[in-house]
Design an enzyme around this catalytic site. Structure first.
Site, PDB file in Angstrom:
ATOM      1  N   ASN A  37     -23.507   4.406 -21.670  1.00 25.78           N
ATOM      2  CA  ASN A  37     -24.206   5.011 -20.874  1.00 25.78           C
ATOM      3  C   ASN A  37     -24.160   5.620 -20.549  1.00 25.78           C
ATOM      4  O   ASN A  37     -24.994   6.987 -19.622  1.00 25.78           O
ATOM      5  CB  ASN A  37     -24.638   3.724 -19.510  1.00 25.78           C
ATOM      6  CG  ASN A  37     -25.775   2.472 -19.544  1.00 25.78           C
ATOM      7  OD1 ASN A  37     -26.103   2.619 -19.953  1.00 25.78           O
ATOM      8  ND2 ASN A  37     -25.375   1.793 -18.435  1.00 25.78           N
TER       9      ASN A  37
ATOM     10  N   GLU B  88     -21.133  -0.848 -23.349  1.00 24.19           N
ATOM     11  CA  GLU B  88     -22.465  -0.870 -22.254  1.00 24.19           C
ATOM     12  C   GLU B  88     -22.053   0.488 -21.333  1.00 24.19           C
ATOM     13  O   GLU B  88     -22.582   1.247 -21.183  1.00 24.19           O
ATOM     14  CB  GLU B  88     -23.054  -2.198 -21.661  1.00 24.19           C
ATOM     15  CG  GLU B  88     -23.396  -2.961 -23.100  1.00 24.19           C
ATOM     16  CD  GLU B  88     -24.408  -2.009 -23.838  1.00 24.19           C
ATOM     17  OE1 GLU B  88     -25.590  -1.385 -22.875  1.00 24.19           O
ATOM     18  OE2 GLU B  88     -24.544  -2.852 -24.590  1.00 24.19           O
TER      19      GLU B  88
ATOM     20  N   ARG C 257     -34.436   2.814 -26.999  1.00 20.42           N
ATOM     21  CA  ARG C 257     -33.089   1.911 -26.066  1.00 20.42           C
ATOM     22  C   ARG C 257     -34.238   0.904 -24.726  1.00 20.42           C
ATOM     23  O   ARG C 257     -35.013   1.102 -24.642  1.00 20.42           O
ATOM     24  CB  ARG C 257     -33.198   3.604 -24.816  1.00 20.42           C
ATOM     25  CG  ARG C 257     -31.759   4.375 -24.931  1.00 20.42           C
ATOM     26  CD  ARG C 257     -30.933   4.436 -25.708  1.00 20.42           C
ATOM     27  NE  ARG C 257     -30.286   5.464 -26.642  1.00 20.42           N
ATOM     28  CZ  ARG C 257     -28.780   5.565 -26.999  1.00 20.42           C
ATOM     29  NH1 ARG C 257     -28.589   4.221 -27.599  1.00 20.42           N
ATOM     30  NH2 ARG C 257     -28.418   6.345 -27.103  1.00 20.42           N
TER      31      ARG C 257
END
Length: 147
Positions: A53, A49, A110
């Site tokens: 990002n 994650e 997203r």
């Protein structure tokens, strides 16, 4: 003060295909703490994650970006992983950490749950960011196995 047991630094281009590299590197490094299957899954998910990002949001308009990953193990089985980018930065970290917040364009799918997922799979999550300078995400997880 915690005693540093081992550390590793890794730099890679901000390409989506390197997300799996970051997960594998974190898993290989964490193995020396003898994590459970659940701990390993948590580490890999949180790292994935954070790196996603950095690539998707931090370097949205910069295909030449680089992601840095600095992993450390401290005595007592404390795993410390820092993911750093020099991308666009986050204008409001507190807002960005709220569930479903996203800076992705409306036509992209997203969920805005990246920080929420990272927080749920780690013991500590710290995010430092400055607009135009980038973001540093620090993940910390105590591994219950031996060290």
């Amino acid at each position: 003060m915690k005693k540093l047991i081992n550390e590793c630094k890794l730099k890679f281009p901000a390409l989506s295909r390197n997300e799996s590299l970051s997960r594998s590197a974190a898993a290989a490094f964490a193995m020396q703490c003898d994590p459970t299957v659940e701990e390993m899954a948590a580490i890999k998910t949180a790292v994935s994650e954070a790196v996603t990002n950095a690539i998707v949001h931090g370097y949205r308009d910069n295909k030449d970006g680089v992601v840095e990953m600095h992993m450390k193990i401290f005595d007592g089985g404390v795993l410390h992983i820092q993911i750093k980018d020099k991308g666009c930065g986050i204008p409001d970290v507190a807002a960005a950490m709220q569930p479903t917040f996203t800076t992705a364009p409306a036509d992209e799918e997203r969920s805005g749950l990246g920080f929420t997922v990272m927080e749920s799979f780690t013991d500590k999550l710290r995010v430092r960011s400055a607009e135009g300078k980038g973001t540093v995400v620090t993940l910390e997880k105590k591994i219950g196995g031996k060290n």
